[in-house]
Motif scaffolding. Structure first.
Motif, PDB file in Angstrom:
ATOM      1  N   GLN A  63       0.832  -1.209   0.000  1.00  0.00           N
ATOM      2  CA  GLN A  63       0.000   0.000   0.000  1.00  0.00           C
ATOM      3  C   GLN A  63       0.863   1.254   0.000  1.00  0.00           C
ATOM      4  OE1 GLN A  63      -3.310   0.091   2.765  1.00  0.00           O
ATOM      5  NE2 GLN A  63      -3.075   2.277   3.028  1.00  0.00           N
TER       6      GLN A  63
ATOM      7  N   THR B 192      -4.902   4.386  -2.801  1.00  0.00           N
ATOM      8  CA  THR B 192      -4.694   3.555  -1.610  1.00  0.00           C
ATOM      9  C   THR B 192      -5.976   2.857  -1.197  1.00  0.00           C
ATOM     10  OG1 THR B 192      -5.215   5.380  -0.108  1.00  0.00           O
ATOM     11  CG2 THR B 192      -2.909   5.114  -0.757  1.00  0.00           C
ATOM     12  N   ARG B 193      -7.093   3.232  -1.828  1.00  0.00           N
ATOM     13  CA  ARG B 193      -8.412   2.678  -1.498  1.00  0.00           C
ATOM     14  C   ARG B 193      -8.685   2.793   0.007  1.00  0.00           C
ATOM     15  NH1 ARG B 193     -10.112   0.835  -6.155  1.00  0.00           N
ATOM     16  NH2 ARG B 193     -12.081   0.032  -5.335  1.00  0.00           N
ATOM     17  N   THR B 194      -8.305   3.949   0.528  1.00  0.00           N
ATOM     18  CA  THR B 194      -8.484   4.230   1.954  1.00  0.00           C
ATOM     19  C   THR B 194      -9.168   5.578   2.129  1.00  0.00           C
ATOM     20  OG1 THR B 194      -6.492   2.988   2.529  1.00  0.00           O
ATOM     21  CG2 THR B 194      -7.312   4.534   4.173  1.00  0.00           C
TER      22      THR B 194
ATOM     23  N   GLN C 106     -18.247   2.103   7.068  1.00  0.00           N
ATOM     24  CA  GLN C 106     -17.479   0.915   6.688  1.00  0.00           C
ATOM     25  C   GLN C 106     -18.285   0.003   5.773  1.00  0.00           C
ATOM     26  OE1 GLN C 106     -14.217  -0.033   7.282  1.00  0.00           O
ATOM     27  NE2 GLN C 106     -14.770  -1.659   5.865  1.00  0.00           N
TER      28      GLN C 106
ATOM     29  N   PHE D 126     -13.066  -0.344  -0.449  1.00  0.00           N
ATOM     30  CA  PHE D 126     -12.359   0.689   0.302  1.00  0.00           C
ATOM     31  C   PHE D 126     -12.377   0.363   1.794  1.00  0.00           C
ATOM     32  CE2 PHE D 126     -12.750   2.841  -3.614  1.00  0.00           C
ATOM     33  CZ  PHE D 126     -11.888   3.936  -3.611  1.00  0.00           C
ATOM     34  N   ARG D 127     -11.352   0.815   2.490  1.00  0.00           N
ATOM     35  CA  ARG D 127     -11.268   0.666   3.936  1.00  0.00           C
ATOM     36  C   ARG D 127     -11.248   2.056   4.583  1.00  0.00           C
ATOM     37  NH1 ARG D 127      -6.289  -0.229   1.831  1.00  0.00           N
ATOM     38  NH2 ARG D 127      -6.544  -2.483   1.810  1.00  0.00           N
ATOM     39  N   ILE D 128     -11.379   2.084   5.907  1.00  0.00           N
ATOM     40  CA  ILE D 128     -11.301   3.357   6.607  1.00  0.00           C
ATOM     41  C   ILE D 128     -10.114   3.367   7.557  1.00  0.00           C
ATOM     42  CG2 ILE D 128     -13.775   3.811   6.450  1.00  0.00           C
ATOM     43  CD1 ILE D 128     -14.040   2.951   9.355  1.00  0.00           C
ATOM     44  N   ALA D 129      -9.583   4.554   7.760  1.00  0.00           N
ATOM     45  CA  ALA D 129      -8.554   4.793   8.772  1.00  0.00           C
ATOM     46  C   ALA D 129      -9.085   5.915   9.652  1.00  0.00           C
ATOM     47  CB  ALA D 129      -7.232   5.194   8.117  1.00  0.00           C
TER      48      ALA D 129
ATOM     49  N   VAL E 111      -4.677   9.334   1.311  1.00  0.00           N
ATOM     50  CA  VAL E 111      -6.025   8.771   1.309  1.00  0.00           C
ATOM     51  C   VAL E 111      -6.787   9.265   0.086  1.00  0.00           C
ATOM     52  CG1 VAL E 111      -6.127   8.525   3.819  1.00  0.00           C
ATOM     53  CG2 VAL E 111      -6.880  10.665   2.763  1.00  0.00           C
TER      54      VAL E 111
END
Length: 337
Positions: free
Chosen positions: A56, A66-68, A89, A97-100, A123
């Motif tokens: 990543q 980054t699909r974030t 989410q 996609f993911r979350i941070a 992001v």
């Protein structure tokens, strides 16, 4: 037999296996439309054969997505975020996609801007679920959604929130409908709290009784609710009902009432806001307002995906209608109260 550990395949291995250049593999990883379908297929098949997993961090440095999605909050203790993050989410997962998540107050001593950490991660979008500040320098073109009513303005950001003023009116009208007239409101800082206080005042003024609003120490924590409720109940012991700006403040109000020997709801009705996970517990059974936080998160995901896909147009503001949830913490005032 060699004892050396197996080496993870690199982008150069993928390029060699697919018979293409490293730069073309990079284009495939970025999802570039300029790559022919035949070459894209060759690269993807080579990645599958080699079990290649792109880094990543390396992808970000190379300019790939980054699909974030970064989510900026201001207090991990605030239960409002639980359902918001769940909805966000779930809405992003179907798109890969993911979350941070970051609490900007925890990193304020090391970062000049609350967004520095997310921007260094590159992001693909941001959800701002805290009060925007001048220090939040959002790069032009980065998709941003502001979740909840906020006092600051983020240029170019879409806004998704519940109608806080309407929800507060419904909570107050519920207490008025039960026969309460001596009602106090516990409030805190922030745009949502301000609108809820306004909705409370509007409903009270329309019904006749003078509104009584009491702040805590500036926020909307349990301690703020306790401090505000203690002040209210000591200065106005004739109070028969309390409307708190959120469920967490309502918990503080319940503690203050118990210390004073008041039974809920026999002596004092208490209503919160947000319908957080604690509200439905058997211990509290708290009457509250469902601000539909999971739906806010899902709609924030929808707006981000649309912007990332290239949807244009001016930023919009979507308001969800909150719903009253009646449980065991509210009842008519005792006779003669």
């Amino acid at each position: 037999m060699s004892s050396r550990p197996h080496r993870a395949p690199t982008i150069y291995d993928v390029a060699q296996a697919a018979g293409v250049s490293k730069s073309l593999v990079s284009l495939v990883l970025r999802g570039s439309p300029s790559v022919s379908e035949a070459r894209r297929t060759a690269v993807l098949e080579a990645m599958a054969r080699l079990d290649y997993r792109p880094s990543q961090a390396a992808s970000a440095l190379a300019g790939a997505t980054t699909r974030t999605i970064g989510v900026l909050i201001d207090d991990y203790r605030n239960l409002w975020f639980v359902e918001l993050l769940r909805g966000l989410q779930e809405g992003l997962a179907e798109h890969g996609f993911r979350i941070a998540v970051a609490d900007h107050t925890l990193n304020a001593h090391v970062e000049a801007s609350p967004l520095d950490g997310f921007l260094s991660m590159r992001v693909d979008g941001l959800v701002i679920a805290t009060e925007p500040s001048a220090a939040m320098r959002v790069p032009e073109g980065l998709p941003v959604v502001v979740a909840g009513h906020r006092q600051g303005v983020v240029p170019g950001a879409d806004v998704v929130a519940n109608d806080d003023r309407l929800g507060a009116r419904r909570a107050t009208e519920h207490l008025l409908g039960l026969g309460h007239r001596r009602i106090g409101h516990l409030t805190g800082g922030g745009g949502a709290a301000r609108l809820r206080a306004e909705g409370f005042a509007e409903a009270m003024s329309a019904a006749g009784p003078a509104p009584r609003t009491v702040p805590g120490t500036g926020a909307t924590t349990e301690e703020d609710g306790y401090v505000a409720a203690a002040r209210l109940l000591d200065e106005a012991p004739e109070t028969t009902a309390v409307f708190a700006a959120n469920d967490t403040m309502a918990m503080g109000a319940l503690a203050a009432a118990r210390e004073r020997g008041l039974r809920v709801p026999q002596d004092l009705s208490v209503i919160g806001y947000d319908d957080s996970p604690i509200a439905s517990t058997h211990l509290l059974e708290l009457t509250t307002v469902d601000s539909r936080n999971a739906r806010i998160g899902a709609m924030a995901a929808e707006r981000l995906m649309a912007r990332i896909a290239g949807a244009g147009g001016p930023p919009g503001c979507s308001l969800l209608r909150p719903e009253l949830v009646v449980r065991a913490s509210t009842a008519p005032p005792r006779p003669g109260a």
